[in-house]
Design an enzyme around this catalytic site. Structure first.
Site, short mmCIF file in Angstrom:
data_model
loop_
_atom_site.label_atom_id
_atom_site.label_comp_id
_atom_site.label_asym_id
_atom_site.label_seq_id
_atom_site.Cartn_x
_atom_site.Cartn_y
_atom_site.Cartn_z
N PRO A 24 0.85 -1.20 0.00
CA PRO A 24 0.00 0.00 0.00
C PRO A 24 0.88 1.24 0.00
CG PRO A 24 0.00 -1.05 2.17
CD PRO A 24 0.81 -1.92 1.28
N ALA A 26 0.60 5.50 -0.27
CA ALA A 26 -0.26 6.68 -0.29
C ALA A 26 -0.02 7.48 -1.56
CB ALA A 26 0.01 7.55 0.93
N CYS A 114 4.35 3.91 8.64
CA CYS A 114 4.53 5.17 7.93
C CYS A 114 5.42 6.12 8.73
CB CYS A 114 3.18 5.83 7.66
SG CYS A 114 3.33 7.40 6.78
N HIS A 185 9.19 -3.63 6.97
CA HIS A 185 10.05 -2.85 6.08
C HIS A 185 11.41 -2.75 6.76
CE1 HIS A 185 10.70 0.57 3.13
NE2 HIS A 185 11.75 0.63 3.91
N ASN A 217 9.95 -6.57 3.24
CA ASN A 217 9.70 -5.44 2.35
C ASN A 217 10.91 -4.51 2.35
OD1 ASN A 217 7.94 -2.37 2.78
ND2 ASN A 217 8.31 -3.32 0.82
N ARG A 242 7.98 0.70 -4.01
CA ARG A 242 8.23 1.79 -4.95
C ARG A 242 8.65 1.33 -6.34
NH1 ARG A 242 12.51 5.14 -1.76
NH2 ARG A 242 12.97 3.04 -0.96
#
Length: 342
Positions: A24, A26, A114, A185, A217, A242
């Site tokens: 996901p 943003a 995030c 991540h 990730n 990305r």
């Protein structure tokens, strides 16, 4: 080390095959982007942009249209994950219940990763919550109760900073609270997106999980790196972020490599341009020409990334505001060579 090729990933009762997930992101992973990814195939589980749970509740209570970030969710193919964020367990549970009952989503994912200041310092959410494991536990446990039998997952970073790495502790908290999978991540919040993802740290987390799968990730930008992640690190799945924004065919390439098949070649420049134009039309169909053209600027830059002349193209496409301008810039300036020169 785990077996290779890797078996399908199991998130609760959901089977994710191949075990390659789309992250996901943003501002990017909306319904148009997901449609393009599905056309190429290879992604076992797709995800929406992250949804602000508090904002969703406000829209719902005021009979407003649900967030654009849920565009397409009700009708598109499954499996599909929706990622939500906030720091209030009751708000998160309320939104999770709506997503499972009304939208029938496959997975509800919680954003604990995030690093953006607006989410962390201003809203005390995202990776900020890595310093509050008790609150994380409360959010997860209430969301699990609200969403059952739909699985709830969590995405984290290694910690808040390099001197505050607590991913092993957080992994245990996530599992004990009832989450069905954990995605990590391989950077800290303070790292943002600089440096390299630490896959050794990700791999070490597996020993701290008893039952739920671990998804790695970070920096997966080729089929070869996806294969290496499974061969060299103790993960059950991988998430591509990305690198797929301008290369939505990357999932299909990675899936082929995992099956031991020849990796499909990169589409030609002309084919890539056609994909971008199809993407643009999907965005315009939803948002109209004015808003859609502006939204497409950032996607167009992604499609050009890494190609000779990309910077020149970005300069021009960043100014377009109409369909005519967009097509003219694409015709005149979209890069026509595969690799950027040094």
């Amino acid at each position: 080390m785990p077996s290779f090729p890797p078996p399908p990933l199991r998130i609760g009762d959901l089977v994710v095959d191949p075990p390659i997930l789309q992250a996901p992101m943003a501002g990017f992973t909306n319904a148009a982007f997901r449609h393009i990814v599905r056309q190429f195939g290879g992604a076992g589980l797709l995800a929406t942009e992250m949804v602000n749970a508090r904002g969703f509740v406000w829209l719902d209570e005021n009979d407003a249209e649900h967030p654009d970030r849920l565009w397409g969710v009700a009708d598109e193919p499954r499996p599909l994950a929706v990622q939500i964020w906030d720091n209030d367990p009751e708000t998160m549970a309320k939104v999770g219940r709506r997503l499972t009952e009304e939208y029938k989503v496959s997975v509800v994912d919680i954003n604990f990763g995030c690093p953006v200041r607006q989410v962390t310092e201003k809203a005390h959410s995202g990776s900020y919550l890595l310093r509050e494991p008790n609150r994380m536990s409360a959010i997860i446990s209430q969301l699990v109760k609200a969403c059952t039998p739909t699985p709830v997952t969590a995405k984290i970073r290694l910690g808040c900073s390099r001197t505050q790495i607590n991913c092993n502790e957080i992994a245990r908290v996530v599992e004990e609270a009832g989450a069905a999978a954990l995605t990590v991540h391989g950077r800290t919040a303070a790292d943002m997106f600089t440096g390299n993802a630490d896959w050794d740290r990700i791999s070490e987390i597996k020993a701290h999980l008893k039952h739920i799968p671990l998804i790695g990730n970070g920096d997966l930008d080729s089929a070869e790196k996806v294969v290496a992640a499974f061969k060299n690190y103790n993960v059950d799945g991988v998430m591509i972020a990305r690198a797929c924004l301008g290369r939505p065919w990357l999932f299909a390439q990675a899936a082929a490599a995992l099956r031991g098949e020849p990796v499909p070649p990169e589409p030609t420049i002309a084919q890539q341009r056609d994909v971008m134009i199809d993407h643009y039309q999907l965005v315009v169909d939803r948002f109209g020409e004015d808003k859609g053209t502006v939204l497409m600027r950032k996607y167009a830059c992604c499609y050009a990334q890494g190609k000779r002349g990309a910077r020149f193209f970005r300069t021009h496409v960043a100014k377009v505001s109409t369909a005519e301008e967009f097509y003219n810039v694409v015709d005149e300036y979209f890069p026509n060579a595969e690799v950027a020169t040094t």
